[in-house]
Enzyme design. Structure first.
Site, PDB file in Angstrom:
ATOM      1  CG  ASP A  30      -0.103   1.583   9.759  1.00 35.55           C
ATOM      2  OD1 ASP A  30      -1.048   0.872   9.376  1.00 35.55           O
ATOM      3  OD2 ASP A  30       0.980   1.636   9.161  1.00 35.55           O
ATOM      4  CD  GLN A  42       2.878   2.852  12.198  1.00 35.94           C
ATOM      5  OE1 GLN A  42       2.529   3.880  12.708  1.00 35.94           O
ATOM      6  NE2 GLN A  42       3.386   2.837  10.991  1.00 35.94           N
ATOM      7  CD  GLU A  45      -0.383   5.725   8.086  1.00 39.74           C
ATOM      8  OE1 GLU A  45      -0.302   5.032   9.106  1.00 39.74           O
ATOM      9  OE2 GLU A  45      -1.149   6.699   7.978  1.00 39.74           O
ATOM     10  N   GLY A  95     -10.752  25.164  11.635  1.00 41.43           N
ATOM     11  CA  GLY A  95     -11.943  25.663  12.320  1.00 41.43           C
ATOM     12  C   GLY A  95     -12.322  27.057  11.856  1.00 41.43           C
ATOM     13  N   GLY A  96     -13.075  27.726  12.675  1.00 48.24           N
ATOM     14  CA  GLY A  96     -13.543  29.060  12.320  1.00 48.24           C
ATOM     15  C   GLY A  96     -12.549  30.167  12.648  1.00 48.24           C
TER      16      GLY A  96
END
Ligand code: CAO
Length: 481
Positions: A223, A72, A194, A302-303
């Site tokens: 991959d 892959q 993977e 995130g925030g």
């Protein structure tokens, strides 16, 4: 008198030198003009095309790739390059080919979707690289191509005889690009798939719920993610070659690729030294943090706090859920939407820091609201107010989504032995280099074409190569010789 003559001769010489210089400049200018180039500020600027957008070839037209990839990671990379117009010639072992041709087969005696969906727009040549004639063909390919891409186990290319030094001698302009599991270090000789990369690159330790085991993700970041990194490295190396005239080695290790995609988790690791990660739900639950970044469940990275919430029908539909983000600028709109206008001014809810220890309660209240509607109705109601949400789309829903068909992100491809199937087209859209998706090649479909038209072997040489069995089973009469 002699001195005067000498001076005169020198002056003449100088003048003729200047004239010659000027002449050379004019010739160079004419040549550049003929080639459609003009020099400005030391940069060669090509004449602008007058053809309509998308009808003046492809971004990588003229780039030839010796595709020595399998499974892959490597095939993802060369497929992208092929979509951008490179001529990708996939070298496969006679009789077997890329192992994925026969893996996870759904249609008997037809190339699997595993193979077809990773090898569009390529040509296939079968070659036993460990035979003398096979190596002769490979060396000609090295001399003819711009890039060699491979993702064999560490050392396999060297064992074949294709060391960097040998390749560089045969073709100093060649870019040699490799995917390996690990970069230089204690694990550099390991074979990697993977999920090994997901575990070694920091993804698994940060995926899942804090009280559960590490999890791998469905996205093939080890991959396909590394193939994507490698493709960028190749294009950068080709760009540098325009200036230096030499090729170089490009290495994308799967561990590095995954870690790069987990960059925000390394950010959190360092933040942890300065106190708990307040946007993680476990903070509000009073669960202490350990030494390493914990698994954050579905908490937003995130925030802007966010989680996955149930929608109408969740009892029977495993994908009746929506990702809901309580983005600070739209907090007041969220309060009105869910029927809690009092929260807009209440000191426990009005400001983001006050909300952090109460996220479980807040999302619980929002979920009461989302459970009254389908995920698409929630999306419509929220989008109208600029509240960021994301419905959990199943593969079935994605396959049937008309806008993805229209944009060419989901394409239907016809294949001679398996019939029609769906694939993901080029996810990167260039306005002047339009991708068309063509079917993957059958094993060795282009062997003759590549030997004669690309590598320019004579009919006699081709007969010799074939008789040796280097491209596949040798014709019976010759094989007996
Ligand atoms: N003719 C003759 N021999 C060939 C050949 C050809 N056309 N193509 C490959 N071979 C040989 C190789 O030379 C190698 O032989 P040696 O071991 O004797 O040197 C052999 O086939 C097997 O190659 P391999 O070791 O790469 O294959 P594998 O199935 O054992 O391992 C994988 C597969 C993916 C674990 C390994 O290739 C790897 O670690 N690659 C780098 C990381 C990577 O890309 N992983 C992603 C895989 S996708 O999940």
């Amino acid at each position: 008198m002699a001195k005067k003559k000498d001076k005169k001769a020198k002056k003449k010489d100088k003048a003729s030198k200047a004239a010659r210089k000027l002449e050379l400049k004019v010739v160079a200018k004419k040549k550049a003009k003929a080639a459609g180039k003009a020099k400005s500020n030391g940069i060669v600027a090509f004449k602008r095309s007058t053809k309509p957008w998308g009808q003046d070839g492809k971004a990588l037209d003229g780039v030839r790739i010796l595709d020595f990839t399998h499974v892959q990671s490597g095939p993802t990379c060369t497929q992208l390059l092929a979509w951008f117009g490179a001529d990708v010639m996939k070298v496969e072992r006679p009789g077997v080919g890329d192992i994925t041709r026969g893996q996870l087969q759904d249609v008997p005696n037809a190339d699997s979707l595993y193979f077809t969906m990773l090898n569009h727009n390529k040509r296939s040549i079968t070659l036993d690289s460990k035979s003398k004639q096979g190596m002769k063909v490979l060396e000609r390919l090295v001399q003819t191509c711009d890039v060699l891409v491979e993702n064999f186990a560490p050392g396999a290319l060297d064992r074949m005889g294709l060391t960097w030094e040998h390749i560089h001698t045969l073709n100093p302009r060649m870019v040699v690009a490799s995917v390996k599991g690990f970069g230089p270090g204690p694990y550099e000789d390991c074979k990697v798939y993977e999920n090994v990369a997901q575990c070694a690159g920091g993804s698994a330790s940060t995926t899942g719920f804090h009280d559960g085991p590490p999890l791998v993700t469905g996205a093939q970041i080890g991959d396909s993610g590394t193939g994507l990194h490698l493709a960028l490295g190749i294009v950068a190396a080709l760009y540098q070659r325009n200036r230096t005239g030499r090729g170089q080695r490009v290495l994308a290790s799967m561990q590095d690729g995954v870690l790069n995609l987990c960059r925000v988790k390394l950010r959190d690791q360092q933040r942890l030294a300065h106190g708990p990660l307040k946007e993680y739900t476990q903070y509000g639950q009073g669960i202490p943090f350990g030494e390493a970044v914990p698994r954050a469940g579905n908490d937003s990275g995130g925030g802007q706090p966010g989680v996955i919430l149930k929608c109408k029908g969740w009892e029977t539909d495993p994908n009746a859920y929506i990702y809901f983000i309580t983005q600070a600028p739209v907090w007041e709109k969220i309060c009105d939407l869910i029927g809690e206008p009092g929260w807009k001014t209440h000191p426990d809810y009005a400001k983001p820091p006050a909300r952090l220890p109460r996220l479980k309660e807040i999302f619980g209240r929002i979920e009461q609201w989302t459970m009254t509607m389908t995920k698409f109705d929630v999306m419509n109601a929220c989008n109208a107010l600029d509240i960021p949400v994301g419905p959990i789309l199943s593969m079935k829903e994605l396959a049937e989504e008309p806008s993805l068909r229209e944009s060419g992100t989901i394409v239907e491809v016809d294949h001679p032995t398996r019939g029609k199937y769906l694939s993901v087209g080029n996810p990167i859209k260039l306005s002047d280099s339009i991708s068309e998706v063509t079917r993957s090649p059958l094993l060795g479909e282009h062997t003759d074409e590549i030997l004669s038209k690309v590598l320019k072997f004579t009919p006699r040489e081709i007969a010799e190569i074939k008789a040796s069995g280097a491209t596949g089973e040798a014709p019976k009469a010759q094989a007996a010789e």
